[in-house]
Design a protein around this motif. Sequence first.
Motif, mmCIF file in Angstrom:
data_model
loop_
_atom_site.group_PDB
_atom_site.id
_atom_site.type_symbol
_atom_site.label_atom_id
_atom_site.label_comp_id
_atom_site.label_asym_id
_atom_site.label_seq_id
_atom_site.Cartn_x
_atom_site.Cartn_y
_atom_site.Cartn_z
ATOM 1 N N SER A 290 0.844 -1.196 0.000
ATOM 2 C CA SER A 290 0.000 0.000 0.000
ATOM 3 C C SER A 290 0.877 1.243 0.000
ATOM 4 C CB SER A 290 -0.908 0.023 1.227
ATOM 5 O OG SER A 290 -1.794 -1.085 1.207
ATOM 6 N N LYS B 289 -5.247 -4.382 -2.763
ATOM 7 C CA LYS B 289 -4.555 -3.211 -2.226
ATOM 8 C C LYS B 289 -4.987 -1.962 -3.001
ATOM 9 C CE LYS B 289 -1.983 -5.456 0.783
ATOM 10 N NZ LYS B 289 -2.099 -5.232 2.233
ATOM 11 N N LYS C 8 -7.490 -1.953 2.772
ATOM 12 C CA LYS C 8 -7.157 -1.710 4.170
ATOM 13 C C LYS C 8 -6.071 -0.644 4.264
ATOM 14 C CE LYS C 8 -7.950 -6.553 5.481
ATOM 15 N NZ LYS C 8 -7.304 -7.787 6.001
ATOM 16 N N ASP D 12 -2.728 0.501 5.950
ATOM 17 C CA ASP D 12 -1.605 0.002 6.727
ATOM 18 C C ASP D 12 -1.338 0.939 7.901
ATOM 19 O OD1 ASP D 12 -1.356 -2.044 4.971
ATOM 20 O OD2 ASP D 12 0.371 -1.238 3.892
ATOM 21 N N ILE E 25 -10.631 -3.067 11.611
ATOM 22 C CA ILE E 25 -9.833 -2.801 10.411
ATOM 23 C C ILE E 25 -10.235 -1.455 9.810
ATOM 24 C CG2 ILE E 25 -9.370 -3.563 8.040
ATOM 25 C CD1 ILE E 25 -9.720 -6.427 9.003
ATOM 26 N N GLN E 26 -9.257 -0.631 9.532
ATOM 27 C CA GLN E 26 -9.519 0.666 8.907
ATOM 28 C C GLN E 26 -9.322 0.548 7.401
ATOM 29 O OE1 GLN E 26 -7.583 4.059 10.771
ATOM 30 N NE2 GLN E 26 -7.380 2.923 12.681
ATOM 31 N N ARG E 27 -10.260 1.098 6.632
ATOM 32 C CA ARG E 27 -10.198 1.026 5.175
ATOM 33 C C ARG E 27 -10.238 2.429 4.564
ATOM 34 N NH1 ARG E 27 -10.782 -4.009 3.043
ATOM 35 N NH2 ARG E 27 -11.416 -5.655 4.502
#
Length: 493
Positions: free
Chosen positions: A193, A242, A295, A297, A311-313
């Motif tokens: 990412s 990604k 997602k 990183d 989880i952050q997107r």
Amino acid sequence: MQKLATVPEFYPEVVRLGITNTLATLLEHENSDIRSSILNLLNELTDIEENIKDEAFENIRYFLQAWLSEVSGIELLANLVRNLSSNDDDENKEQQFYDCLAILEHLIEILGSSAADAIAETNLPQILLTRIQNKQFDYNKLYSSEILALLAKYSLLFCQWLVHAKKESSFDSQIKNGMDAILQACNVYRKRSPSDESEEEYIQNLFDILASVFDQIPRQAVSTFIQGEGIDLMCRCAREGKYAATGALKILDIALAVLSPLECSPCAAEKFIQCEGLRMIFRALLGKGAARPPKLDSNSTKFVQNSSKKIQRVKRTSDEARAIEEYILGLIASLCFYAAESEARHEAPKRLLAKLSEPDKLPRLFDLLQNSRDSIEYERRQNLHLSELASYARDLRAGGHALRLAATIITFAAVHSPKCRQLITSQHLDFLPHVLSNYADDLLDFGPDEENEDRKEKDHMAREEATRRATFLKNWAAAIAGLSNHAATSLDV
């Protein structure tokens, strides 16, 4: 001289007095500080402010045309950039490199194709491609990708060079040509990412380069793309989910829409199927895999440090989500057109129809179809009394293109699969023939003939592909018209 940048009305006098020649001479001065000052001055003189007046713009254009023709300014910049392209960390060299790229950007933005073609005839494209191969990311690597994207957009010569350039010593020994260099740069982000917005912009530039080359020389570019395993790479990028997945879907959508040359075997659609693209794209149709926001990183500047383990997107706008939806539908529609061809490999129609026959696929297409219709109807109620052209643009923005693509896929399934036909005819879809007929008519609504010979060839290929698709659409519209007994509720799109 720096103050001169604020009064472009004096630029013609600068040219008349021969100051452009003086500046060109100073660019070759052995003193690095003098060269740096001249580059910075040229950057200031040629920069365009947002609200610049037409007269000022024309004066800057006049100055740059003189720089281009009278003093061979691009060749001077090319030689200077070559000398500045060493891998040392000299800050002065990096600033000079940046100023050179800024001047090149101004040249292309103001003079368009004439400047871009002149740049393409120097060693600058080679130098810029070499720069983006550097492992370390910096602003000049980003800027190099921006200049390459502008060259691909404005210069047919550059696109031809990118596709056909032979291996040279400054390339890595594994790289075959310019397009291969771009694909290698994309591959870096297949599983990785970007760390910040600058790196995101860099990735977008790489995909923009590919998209522009496909637009300029479609068949040549797609042929080289397939031979360079570009289809396989894009499928892998999409599967990884990604940041690069969205760009990969866009490029696959464009590549599969190009009618591949006869000597290209396998064609783009066939290669896509061989690379297990069907599983990837139908998962994306359901909002999984490549269609999901990537997602974030923990090293990303957008990552929010908190105690939550959720989880952050990446957050997408509604326009971005619609674009991805259209890439996915466009890809599947291209596969439908390919599967309907008499020369399509026998397993292609079978595998595609098997996917469309799965329990969750057609209901998802029905949802997308209805969502697009609802969105169009809403926008029509909100924006009345528009011209015909404005109404057309409004409908497309509201989901008209997605509506057409979903209608194409559903109709293909109904015509070619008894199992799908049974489910489709149970729906109230009598408007489908009307949508497909309008879609076919628009595909056949060609603009004026091109005068440039290279453009004529591109135009001929585009018309050939449009005619092929329109023929299928007309036939499918006629075939599905008799499949339903419900009352017609047509929607003009």
